[in-house]
Design a protein around this motif. Sequence first.
Motif, PDB file in Angstrom:
ATOM      1  N   HIS E  16       0.989  -1.390   0.204  1.00  0.00           N
ATOM      2  CA  HIS E  16       0.355   0.133   0.139  1.00  0.00           C
ATOM      3  C   HIS E  16       0.798   1.343   0.335  1.00  0.00           C
ATOM      4  O   HIS E  16       0.345   2.292  -0.526  1.00  0.00           O
ATOM      5  CB  HIS E  16      -0.694   0.102   1.137  1.00  0.00           C
ATOM      6  N   TYR E  17       1.941   0.933   0.058  1.00  0.00           N
ATOM      7  CA  TYR E  17       3.127   2.968   0.307  1.00  0.00           C
ATOM      8  C   TYR E  17       3.567   3.012  -1.188  1.00  0.00           C
ATOM      9  O   TYR E  17       4.362   3.254  -1.726  1.00  0.00           O
ATOM     10  CB  TYR E  17       4.011   2.805   0.943  1.00  0.00           C
ATOM     11  N   ASP E  18       3.489   1.397  -1.957  1.00  0.00           N
ATOM     12  CA  ASP E  18       4.602   1.860  -2.910  1.00  0.00           C
ATOM     13  C   ASP E  18       3.981   2.359  -4.150  1.00  0.00           C
ATOM     14  O   ASP E  18       3.977   3.664  -4.906  1.00  0.00           O
ATOM     15  CB  ASP E  18       4.502   0.284  -4.230  1.00  0.00           C
ATOM     16  N   VAL E  37       9.659   1.193  -7.864  1.00  0.00           N
ATOM     17  CA  VAL E  37       9.673   0.961  -6.242  1.00  0.00           C
ATOM     18  C   VAL E  37       8.749  -0.716  -6.283  1.00  0.00           C
ATOM     19  O   VAL E  37       8.264  -1.457  -7.565  1.00  0.00           O
ATOM     20  CB  VAL E  37       8.001   2.029  -5.960  1.00  0.00           C
ATOM     21  N   VAL E  38       9.372  -1.194  -5.541  1.00  0.00           N
ATOM     22  CA  VAL E  38       9.285  -2.743  -4.792  1.00  0.00           C
ATOM     23  C   VAL E  38       8.618  -2.861  -3.708  1.00  0.00           C
ATOM     24  O   VAL E  38       9.223  -1.851  -3.025  1.00  0.00           O
ATOM     25  CB  VAL E  38      10.139  -3.609  -5.835  1.00  0.00           C
ATOM     26  N   GLY E 257       7.667  -8.762  -4.651  1.00  0.00           N
ATOM     27  CA  GLY E 257       6.318  -9.276  -4.959  1.00  0.00           C
ATOM     28  C   GLY E 257       6.050  -7.799  -5.713  1.00  0.00           C
ATOM     29  O   GLY E 257       5.605  -8.213  -6.339  1.00  0.00           O
ATOM     30  N   ASN E 258       5.088  -6.912  -4.629  1.00  0.00           N
ATOM     31  CA  ASN E 258       4.572  -5.627  -5.970  1.00  0.00           C
ATOM     32  C   ASN E 258       5.844  -5.586  -6.459  1.00  0.00           C
ATOM     33  O   ASN E 258       6.414  -4.529  -5.784  1.00  0.00           O
ATOM     34  CB  ASN E 258       3.759  -4.815  -5.103  1.00  0.00           C
ATOM     35  N   ARG E 259       5.581  -4.711  -7.531  1.00  0.00           N
ATOM     36  CA  ARG E 259       6.276  -3.587  -8.696  1.00  0.00           C
ATOM     37  C   ARG E 259       5.828  -3.112  -9.544  1.00  0.00           C
ATOM     38  O   ARG E 259       4.801  -3.449 -10.062  1.00  0.00           O
ATOM     39  CB  ARG E 259       7.437  -4.943  -9.443  1.00  0.00           C
TER      40      ARG E 259
END
Lengths: 262, 262, 262, 262, 262, 262
Positions: E16-18, E37-38, E257-259
């Motif tokens: 959620h901060y990405d 951002v990852v 994970g998220n990228r």
Amino acid sequence: MNGIKLRWLNPISLPHYDEPMGEIIRSIVSPNTQVEVVSLDNPIKMDNLEYRYYESLVWGDIARVAYDADNCGVDAMIIGCFYDPALEDCREICQHTIVVAPCQASMQLAANLANKFSVIVGQEKWIEQMTERAHSYGFEHYLASMRSVDIAANSLQCDTQYTTKCIIKEGRKAMEEDHAEALILGCTCNFGLAEKVQDILGIPVIDPLLAAVTMAENLANLKQNFAIKPSNKWSSQAPPVAEMAKFQLDTYPAPIGNRVFF
Amino acid sequence: MNGIKLRWLNPISLPHYDEPMGEIIRSIVSPNTQVEVVSLDNPIKMDNLEYRYYESLVWGDIARVAYDADNCGVDAMIIGCFYDPALEDCREICQHTIVVAPCQASMQLAANLANKFSVIVGQEKWIEQMTERAHSYGFEHYLASMRSVDIAANSLQCDTQYTTKCIIKEGRKAMEEDHAEALILGCTCNFGLAEKVQDILGIPVIDPLLAAVTMAENLANLKQNFAIKPSNKWSSQAPPVAEMAKFQLDTYPAPIGNRVFF
Amino acid sequence: MNGIKLRWLNPISLPHYDEPMGEIIRSIVSPNTQVEVVSLDNPIKMDNLEYRYYESLVWGDIARVAYDADNCGVDAMIIGCFYDPALEDCREICQHTIVVAPCQASMQLAANLANKFSVIVGQEKWIEQMTERAHSYGFEHYLASMRSVDIAANSLQCDTQYTTKCIIKEGRKAMEEDHAEALILGCTCNFGLAEKVQDILGIPVIDPLLAAVTMAENLANLKQNFAIKPSNKWSSQAPPVAEMAKFQLDTYPAPIGNRVFF
Amino acid sequence: MNGIKLRWLNPISLPHYDEPMGEIIRSIVSPNTQVEVVSLDNPIKMDNLEYRYYESLVWGDIARVAYDADNCGVDAMIIGCFYDPALEDCREICQHTIVVAPCQASMQLAANLANKFSVIVGQEKWIEQMTERAHSYGFEHYLASMRSVDIAANSLQCDTQYTTKCIIKEGRKAMEEDHAEALILGCTCNFGLAEKVQDILGIPVIDPLLAAVTMAENLANLKQNFAIKPSNKWSSQAPPVAEMAKFQLDTYPAPIGNRVFF
Amino acid sequence: MNGIKLRWLNPISLPHYDEPMGEIIRSIVSPNTQVEVVSLDNPIKMDNLEYRYYESLVWGDIARVAYDADNCGVDAMIIGCFYDPALEDCREICQHTIVVAPCQASMQLAANLANKFSVIVGQEKWIEQMTERAHSYGFEHYLASMRSVDIAANSLQCDTQYTTKCIIKEGRKAMEEDHAEALILGCTCNFGLAEKVQDILGIPVIDPLLAAVTMAENLANLKQNFAIKPSNKWSSQAPPVAEMAKFQLDTYPAPIGNRVFF
Amino acid sequence: MNGIKLRWLNPISLPHYDEPMGEIIRSIVSPNTQVEVVSLDNPIKMDNLEYRYYESLVWGDIARVAYDADNCGVDAMIIGCFYDPALEDCREICQHTIVVAPCQASMQLAANLANKFSVIVGQEKWIEQMTERAHSYGFEHYLASMRSVDIAANSLQCDTQYTTKCIIKEGRKAMEEDHAEALILGCTCNFGLAEKVQDILGIPVIDPLLAAVTMAENLANLKQNFAIKPSNKWSSQAPPVAEMAKFQLDTYPAPIGNRVFF
């Protein structure tokens, strides 16, 4: 494990702490550890070492009792004062006996339990000297504060309820205001008070007598079973035997007054 | 300027340095400064303090001679050993007499003359303890090195040509390899050697006797003319008079053996 | 003892402190010590050095006056500001003149009288810079605190009763709350106030002018009578004569404005 | 990104480094960054600042050029000497311009690339002063060593092949013997040499000009785009405008001699 | 200037901060800088790293993401947590990618703007660990204080008005009582708050995200244009390729994970 | 004395040290102390932790094994690597189990036996990180040097005669050149070698396994008999139970691979 010989030295020439401290030490150590508690044989009957001048008057006596310990097969000797007086001198003269001191032992113990600790001392007067000690051992960054209960060393055991109340009060300030994570009671005369304070405040509270005695027993075990000995090299080198003989340093017996075995 | 009273204490119980040191001190100070050189009255006749154990045996005597100085109107007392033994104890007990010590005085002097200095000591053995002293005074970053000439303290005056040669050799290494900009001769027994070394090496070379005596005379002047006194507050506070009386600390006279005025 | 030559430099280009300071210095030193008080010849007439920027504008002038002192046979020069501005620069350029500064001299003096001291400064603004100075001299562990009286440097002598009252108030806090055992008045403009404060508070109070002047006289004596000179090696080495000639550094006279002998 | 204004100050009164340095700076910064290279207008034509005395003579000039930068809308000014002379003074006087210095900038950069670094200096003479600087910035524990190539600052660019060879030799010792993990070339006159040394030794080699210029550009960007400004509080507070006017500090123009834009 | 590749790692496994951080970073850097951002791919979904235990659970992941960055041509990676977790580990494994961390970057930036700074942290809990970090970087003497707003890291962005109010309150105390000349917001989750605080308090207030990102971009520029690389020598040496292969360290993909690219 | 439960963790995922170390530990501790030796269950089969990257990969596992110890009634756990990896993390998560580490335990022991000690490490690579550790514990001034035998950790037990010969060679240099008064063998894989080295060199030589195990047993005794517990306050505070549950930190079992009781 063989019988280890420990000597606790009360570095004053009054014997009144010998019995109560001996009993506590007895209750701490292993059953087959021999406990000898001695105090000094000195014509000056000081009942405290709160002043550097008083300490200086027994400095040589402490070192001589250590030398005697080294000659009598004592495995570890504890200097029974939180100023750790004459510690380096005792360590130099001892080639066999391991010398332990309450301030260093307590701080080493605390450094295994917390990242920051405070010392609760008897009087403001003590703070500068004990802070110097702590720094010389390398504990500068562990030290949250020193706080005083404003009770003389020889009164700490007079009214232990009052003493405990004061320690709790200053200890709480150390915890809340100085962010101490553990406390050290900065006088060997505080024996028997730590657990109560710990129960109330909920952080580790270290009794220097307990810390020093168990450290000494541990080191004495290492000595007896694993050949660990104090260094005798460079600054740790003891004077040459021949020179000590020339100076007739053995003319007089060790200045031991009262001596009790437990 | 009134007559100032200085006391130089040779903290051993042999008097053989009293005369030669007294004469040198006489040649240093102002004509109307009174110079008293004393050594100890101690049954143990050690001729050196190279070991902490030896120091411990005279620790109390040094403090008692300082206490005596404080009671006898001595303006400044100098502890005549570069280990500065019992300095803090003496300062605590003295409420009037200003106590000066050669290591601190030499380093303060050197810090006015150079950004880095080395100490030339007698034996490797001394280095750890003197380094600790230097650090406790705050001179850690001034200290380029300590180097040893491998001569015992009580032999430094035996063959002064040889001693000087050794000091020059190690001093040159300190200068060239450790980047010392000044040297301190790390033993009061080196008296009379500094100027020769300075002439050869071309950097300031400090005789600790000279540094301590002139510092003491300066401070004594400040005391007599400008009301400067040692602190008697907090860690500098002397024991209460009543307690000292109760302990009968004045029962025995100060342990002064030889005493010469110059 | 021959006549020693001391130079006190007021590192501002206004002469109004020259007379009163000169008279006090005269009353401090030995009768046959020559006292020269100088201030700067600088078109900018700043009356204080409370800002680093102001200091920077006289930095070179201070060093040039030191260089002049070195060439004029001055035995010791004192930089008359407690920031000790340009001290290292002055020491480097001087091969004969010993350069003394009030902050270092005061702290060295205090370290002979107490284990902890505080500095009473004029304004909060000064504290970071003076603390840096104290640390660079190695006095970090002696420093109990710095406390401000909130009076500008050039107002300290306006109403000395008020100034004294403020110093006593902050000095008492330093003593009671920060456990200072001695005080240093952190500005040379505080001359004449120390003794009163000391009488009230009962701990040593050091006037930096007095500390610096007596230190300078002591060092000058050592120079004249015992061949002590400042180091000229490594970081203490002065520029080569030939290079200085090439740069024509002697083209302009030393920036000395007012000059009074006492 | 708007046009940023950088000023590089060569703090000597000879202009010969202005052109070559300006060209290098031009090649480093963003195309729309304005580069101004200035040297001093000082009657004394020193070609180096290897001595503290030389530095002192331009100390005020450096601060005045910084003050001028602050008034002229310069975003960041770089003091072009690895001693970082007058850095604190410049930072105090500047309320808008961010002042950057090569020694601090290089060490900050190195601390992002390695755990230990050495500085290769021109002459032994520099080491004590630069070490002090490094310690004041907090890099004491990063510093593996300082080693000298024994070449004067103003000769470093004379025979760059020779200089490079010497830097590689001492840099290899720093790496192998002192365990340096990166090197800093300790003089802004070393421009253009770092990459070659880095290729040979295989560890990061930092050119202080490059480190300072990119740091300055980065900070100037922060200033222009994110409102970052230097502090003007406590020790960072500039003198009051009214007082500066009273002292007529603006009477004389900033001591800028040569000025080139790139 | 070529396109630089920056990677910001949010070392938690929630994304959620990405987005918000990526957008801010995009607004900070040069248009042709690539921003990635990852966050982590870890089955444990912790939303904060306020405890050392939580940090330990992602320690290896952080290092593995750095190793991946090194293999993927990332020029500079930023560890998105003010504790700077695993910084030394990441720097060791990276031979090309320069690793930057918010605490170190913020303090380096602050040291260019002020002589003393304070850090405003979320909770008292953080202070000991962040103080240790600051000391390990050498900023001990710059640190005026750490003060807590008593808000958990993951709540700092919940009510930014309240958070800002608390920061202003504690920041003012840091300024007035601890003499801070600048502030650092001690959590990357404080993004977007600094400027408001700075406007109110009038001293520089540093957003660690901004400090870290611009530092990283600057270093990445140095890498791409001036061959600056992280050290790979001694303690900075990465494990041998052969050994890493033997241990099959590349068996598993990097725990990303998220990228998101911005 | 009741049965104490000790856990020794070999923080690698290979079990080959578990048996030999367990047997030695068994021979050290009291007969009624329960000894559990565990190694990790990690798919990555690294046989050493000589690189920070390798450490990072087991950092979380170490902390999780400590958390498991805390939940399983282990009195004291020892992290079996001289880098003391994740020590602070383990101490934070444990509210009952006392966590001990070989480097800290060895240095505490050495500080009771000597004023200066050196560490004999496997490879130069280790020195910077171990020196940082020593400094963080406060042993900066005790450390005479670190010297490398140039043998990888996992080869130290391959040819123990060769290893011993190398340790004696470097240990002698540490003693003669660096003035070490005691030695510490800087890797837990050196088990069984200390006594031989001590016999040859004549100064105390500390086996970190022995130091850590006896320290742990001592602390476990204090815990069981005198209510000593690790701190759970401020930086020592463990995460809240509820939050840990929310994060489902107990979903996976502790990463313990091999487990042997002795």
